[in-house]
Design an enzyme around this catalytic site. Structure first.
Site, short mmCIF file in Angstrom:
data_model
loop_
_atom_site.label_atom_id
_atom_site.label_comp_id
_atom_site.label_asym_id
_atom_site.label_seq_id
_atom_site.Cartn_x
_atom_site.Cartn_y
_atom_site.Cartn_z
N LYS A 1 0.85 -1.20 0.00
CA LYS A 1 0.00 0.00 0.00
C LYS A 1 0.88 1.25 0.00
O LYS A 1 0.65 2.20 -0.76
CB LYS A 1 -0.90 -0.01 1.24
CG LYS A 1 -1.80 1.23 1.40
CD LYS A 1 -2.96 1.20 0.43
CE LYS A 1 -4.08 2.16 0.82
NZ LYS A 1 -3.73 3.58 0.76
N HIS B 1 -10.56 17.48 20.29
CA HIS B 1 -10.96 17.37 18.88
C HIS B 1 -12.07 16.32 18.85
O HIS B 1 -11.84 15.15 18.59
CB HIS B 1 -9.77 16.94 18.02
CG HIS B 1 -10.13 16.62 16.60
ND1 HIS B 1 -10.79 17.49 15.78
CD2 HIS B 1 -9.91 15.50 15.85
CE1 HIS B 1 -10.97 16.94 14.58
NE2 HIS B 1 -10.44 15.74 14.61
N VAL C 1 -1.76 12.59 14.05
CA VAL C 1 -2.96 12.98 13.31
C VAL C 1 -4.10 12.00 13.53
O VAL C 1 -5.28 12.35 13.41
CB VAL C 1 -2.63 13.11 11.79
CG1 VAL C 1 -3.86 13.53 11.00
CG2 VAL C 1 -1.50 14.10 11.58
N ALA C 2 -3.77 10.74 13.85
CA ALA C 2 -4.80 9.71 14.04
C ALA C 2 -5.72 10.07 15.20
O ALA C 2 -5.33 10.77 16.14
CB ALA C 2 -4.13 8.36 14.30
N GLN D 1 -12.74 6.15 11.61
CA GLN D 1 -14.00 6.41 12.30
C GLN D 1 -15.14 6.02 11.37
O GLN D 1 -15.21 6.46 10.22
CB GLN D 1 -14.10 7.89 12.66
CG GLN D 1 -15.32 8.25 13.51
CD GLN D 1 -15.31 9.72 13.89
OE1 GLN D 1 -14.32 10.43 13.65
NE2 GLN D 1 -16.39 10.19 14.47
N ARG E 1 -12.80 25.00 10.06
CA ARG E 1 -14.24 24.87 9.79
C ARG E 1 -15.01 26.02 10.40
O ARG E 1 -15.95 26.55 9.79
CB ARG E 1 -14.74 23.53 10.35
CG ARG E 1 -14.28 22.31 9.57
CD ARG E 1 -14.51 21.02 10.32
NE ARG E 1 -14.24 19.85 9.49
CZ ARG E 1 -14.01 18.64 9.94
NH1 ARG E 1 -14.01 18.41 11.26
NH2 ARG E 1 -13.78 17.64 9.11
N ASN F 1 -7.00 2.16 18.57
CA ASN F 1 -5.87 2.94 18.08
C ASN F 1 -4.77 3.11 19.13
O ASN F 1 -3.60 3.27 18.77
CB ASN F 1 -6.36 4.29 17.56
CG ASN F 1 -7.03 4.14 16.21
OD1 ASN F 1 -6.97 3.07 15.60
ND2 ASN F 1 -7.67 5.19 15.74
N ASP G 1 -10.83 21.86 12.99
CA ASP G 1 -12.09 22.38 13.56
C ASP G 1 -12.10 23.91 13.50
O ASP G 1 -13.13 24.52 13.19
CB ASP G 1 -12.25 21.94 15.02
CG ASP G 1 -12.06 20.45 15.20
OD1 ASP G 1 -13.06 19.74 15.36
OD2 ASP G 1 -10.90 20.00 15.19
N ARG H 1 -15.13 9.78 17.93
CA ARG H 1 -13.68 9.64 17.95
C ARG H 1 -13.21 8.88 19.18
O ARG H 1 -12.25 8.11 19.13
CB ARG H 1 -13.03 11.02 17.89
CG ARG H 1 -13.30 11.77 16.58
CD ARG H 1 -12.61 13.12 16.56
NE ARG H 1 -12.92 13.88 15.35
CZ ARG H 1 -13.89 14.77 15.24
NH1 ARG H 1 -14.68 15.01 16.28
NH2 ARG H 1 -14.10 15.43 14.12
#
Length: 314
Positions: A40, A175, A118-119, A82, A151, A95, A148, A88
């Site tokens: 991958k 988050h 970032v996960a 997710q 956004r 995770n 966020d 989350r």
């Protein structure tokens, strides 16, 4: 350490999109992709590299953990996605277990760069990464509420019909579902938000703020319900954080970093505006918060502490 080398651990939707965004930025001369599925990583590296004639020269390849040693930024996006209907925080145990495998590999290689988590759930995984990496906490931080906040600025820009880049506002805390819109410090190029709203013909401030905050909080769920995953917005957020590090910009970004008494919160990572530069998080910024916002911030920290306390990997 090679300041122009970046490593990506995890080549799913978020990792691959982030690599593409980073390639387009021209920030780096070398990028290594690492994934549990080596094929991958190889496929993503080839696909992105084939666009280099339209961008700037760089070396893009699939590698392994030995290739991260001289990277200035090690990005970790590895983890379960997710799913629709899942929060989350529902991802915690899956995770955290994955990070329990990744972080020892990083720790034993004496890396000199910064680690960008970032996960999701990013705040908890940042805390896990800090504890397991052995690195200074300033060099291990998460993407937090950078997306966020983007956004929030986007929606405010649409609402006010003003360029979102002129809006200064933050989402803070988790988050996730306990995040807080820090309205007390929000402004439009120095003009208090409420005053700017009235200038643009809007007077029902409380209702508008509630609606916009809810839209921000539910954005990921809306996107996941429609297309199965979010990755473009976070990819651009990752690129923005990398810019601040590589260029040593000292930019103020709401990344997820360790709190040790700031705002009355101890022993957990969550998002607050911080000065970000070449060495990671230099300092937190003491933004203005109302009593209600501060109370909600502490509740958000308690939510994260409870979730991390239920993990049995630390």
């Amino acid at each position: 350490m090679n300041i122009r080398k970046v490593a990506m651990i995890g080549c799913g939707f978020v990792g691959a999109a982030s690599c593409f965004s980073i390639m387009e930025s021209g920030l780096f001369s070398e990028m290594v992709l690492i994934d549990a599925n080596k094929e991958k990583a190889e496929g993503e590296a080839l696909d992105i590299a084939h666009g280099l004639p339209f961008s700037k020269p760089m070396k893009i390849y699939a590698g392994d953990y030995d290739d991260i040693v001289d990277a200035s930024i090690i990005i970790i996006s590895a983890g379960a996605n997710q799913k629709p209907g899942e929060t989350r925080l529902d991802l915690v145990k899956k995770n955290v277990a994955i990070f329990g495998q990744i972080m020892p590999e990083i720790a034993k290689r004496n890396v000199e760069g910064v680690i960008l988590v970032v996960a999701n759930p990013v705040d908890i995984l940042t805390t896990v990464a800090q504890r397991l990496s052995g690195l200074p906490k300033s060099r291990v931080f998460g993407s937090g509420t950078v997306l966020d906040t983007a956004r929030l600025k986007y929606l405010l820009g649409e609402h006010l019909e003003i360029d979102s880049r002129s809006i200064h506002a933050f989402i803070i805390g988790e988050h996730g579902d306990s995040e807080i819109a820090a309205w007390s410090s929000a402004n439009v190029s120095g003009i208090p938000l409420s005053q700017c709203c009235e200038m643009r013909g809007f007077y029902n401030h409380e209702k508008a703020m509630q609606d916009i905050a809810e839209q921000v909080k539910n954005s990921a769920y809306e996107i996941i319900n429609r297309k199965g995953a979010t990755y473009y917005g976070i990819a651009m957020s990752v690129k923005r954080i990398c810019e601040a590090i590589v260029r040593d910009e000292k930019s103020i970004l709401p990344v997820s970093s360790y709190l040790d008494g700031q705002f009355g919160i101890y022993g957990i990572s969550l998002s607050m505006p911080a000065i970000v530069g070449r060495n990671g998080v230099e300092a937190l910024v003491p933004i203005q918060l109302s009593d209600d916002e501060l109370s909600k911030l502490k509740e958000s920290a308690d939510t994260l502490k409870k979730a991390i306390g239920e993990c049995d990997c630390l």
